[in-house]
Design a protein around this motif. Sequence first.
Motif, PDB file in Angstrom:
ATOM      1  N   THR A   1      42.399  67.579  53.137  1.00 56.25           N
ATOM      2  CA  THR A   1      42.153  67.497  54.572  1.00 56.25           C
ATOM      3  C   THR A   1      40.759  68.027  54.877  1.00 56.25           C
ATOM      4  OG1 THR A   1      43.092  67.983  56.737  1.00 56.25           O
ATOM      5  CG2 THR A   1      43.119  69.768  55.121  1.00 56.25           C
TER       6      THR A   1
ATOM      7  N   ARG B   1      44.750  67.803  64.112  1.00 55.90           N
ATOM      8  CA  ARG B   1      45.818  68.726  63.726  1.00 55.90           C
ATOM      9  C   ARG B   1      47.087  67.975  63.306  1.00 55.90           C
ATOM     10  NH1 ARG B   1      46.737  73.946  63.950  1.00 55.90           N
ATOM     11  NH2 ARG B   1      48.810  74.769  64.325  1.00 55.90           N
TER      12      ARG B   1
ATOM     13  N   ILE C   1      46.746  66.586  59.778  1.00 62.38           N
ATOM     14  CA  ILE C   1      46.858  67.654  58.786  1.00 62.38           C
ATOM     15  C   ILE C   1      48.325  68.040  58.606  1.00 62.38           C
ATOM     16  CG2 ILE C   1      46.260  70.052  58.252  1.00 62.38           C
ATOM     17  CD1 ILE C   1      43.654  69.569  59.899  1.00 62.38           C
ATOM     18  N   ALA C   2      49.041  68.176  59.707  1.00 61.05           N
ATOM     19  CA  ALA C   2      50.456  68.537  59.653  1.00 61.05           C
ATOM     20  C   ALA C   2      51.254  67.473  58.901  1.00 61.05           C
ATOM     21  CB  ALA C   2      51.010  68.727  61.069  1.00 61.05           C
TER      22      ALA C   2
ATOM     23  N   ALA D   1      50.440  67.702  55.074  1.00 60.85           N
ATOM     24  CA  ALA D   1      51.068  68.892  54.496  1.00 60.85           C
ATOM     25  C   ALA D   1      52.575  68.715  54.427  1.00 60.85           C
ATOM     26  CB  ALA D   1      50.704  70.126  55.317  1.00 60.85           C
TER      27      ALA D   1
ATOM     28  N   GLY E   1      56.204  67.385  59.559  1.00 60.90           N
ATOM     29  CA  GLY E   1      54.809  67.287  59.992  1.00 60.90           C
ATOM     30  C   GLY E   1      54.602  67.706  61.434  1.00 60.90           C
TER      31      GLY E   1
ATOM     32  N   SER F   1      54.168  70.863  62.385  1.00 59.19           N
ATOM     33  CA  SER F   1      53.235  71.991  62.459  1.00 59.19           C
ATOM     34  C   SER F   1      52.472  72.126  61.152  1.00 59.19           C
ATOM     35  CB  SER F   1      53.989  73.290  62.780  1.00 59.19           C
ATOM     36  OG  SER F   1      54.946  73.558  61.785  1.00 59.19           O
ATOM     37  N   VAL F   2      51.339  72.794  61.232  1.00 60.39           N
ATOM     38  CA  VAL F   2      50.478  72.995  60.068  1.00 60.39           C
ATOM     39  C   VAL F   2      50.859  74.322  59.408  1.00 60.39           C
ATOM     40  CG1 VAL F   2      48.090  73.298  59.285  1.00 60.39           C
ATOM     41  CG2 VAL F   2      48.590  71.729  61.164  1.00 60.39           C
TER      42      VAL F   2
END
Length: 165
Positions: free
Chosen positions: A82, A88, A91-92, A95, A130, A132-133
């Motif tokens: 990322t 955001r 990215i979430a 991950a 996904g 939250s990060v």
Amino acid sequence: MNEKNLKLALPTTESQAKLSIPRDITQEELNIFAKGLNDLLQRLTELNPDLKIPETPVEETPADSAAEHVVVAGDEVGGFVTSVKDQREAIAKKAGLFLRNYREKRAFQRTEISEQTGMSYSSVFNLEKGSSVPSLETLARFANVYGCDVKVTFVKNEQFDNNQH
């Protein structure tokens, strides 16, 4: 990690497509496997004429494509990439997909992860979804359950370098 097979997990809208190939595959077996895969791809294009089988080698895909989400298990444990250019939400999602794939490959249930990390089940679920990060501390909790470490690496970004000059 010294697995006998190389595994590939590709995300789909419903779950994921999984493929496992023995490391010690013979040339004859590889030829049979490749033919079977090619036949499958041909059949898919017959069922959906809008699909086109990409020529090999596949050209580089945009950074936000699904190609970044492919996780191959072998000698490498895996991860996701990322940058600050990612929103955001992106990215979430990256991950979360990684955490879910990693858990599923190791045949863990979310309840086990929840108990062993000390996180609520809904927190684990939301991270994998996904929503939250994860923080580095959270990633370290997951890694501890899996018996591995978290490695943070800065990877050279050619696009950034080209824009600086």
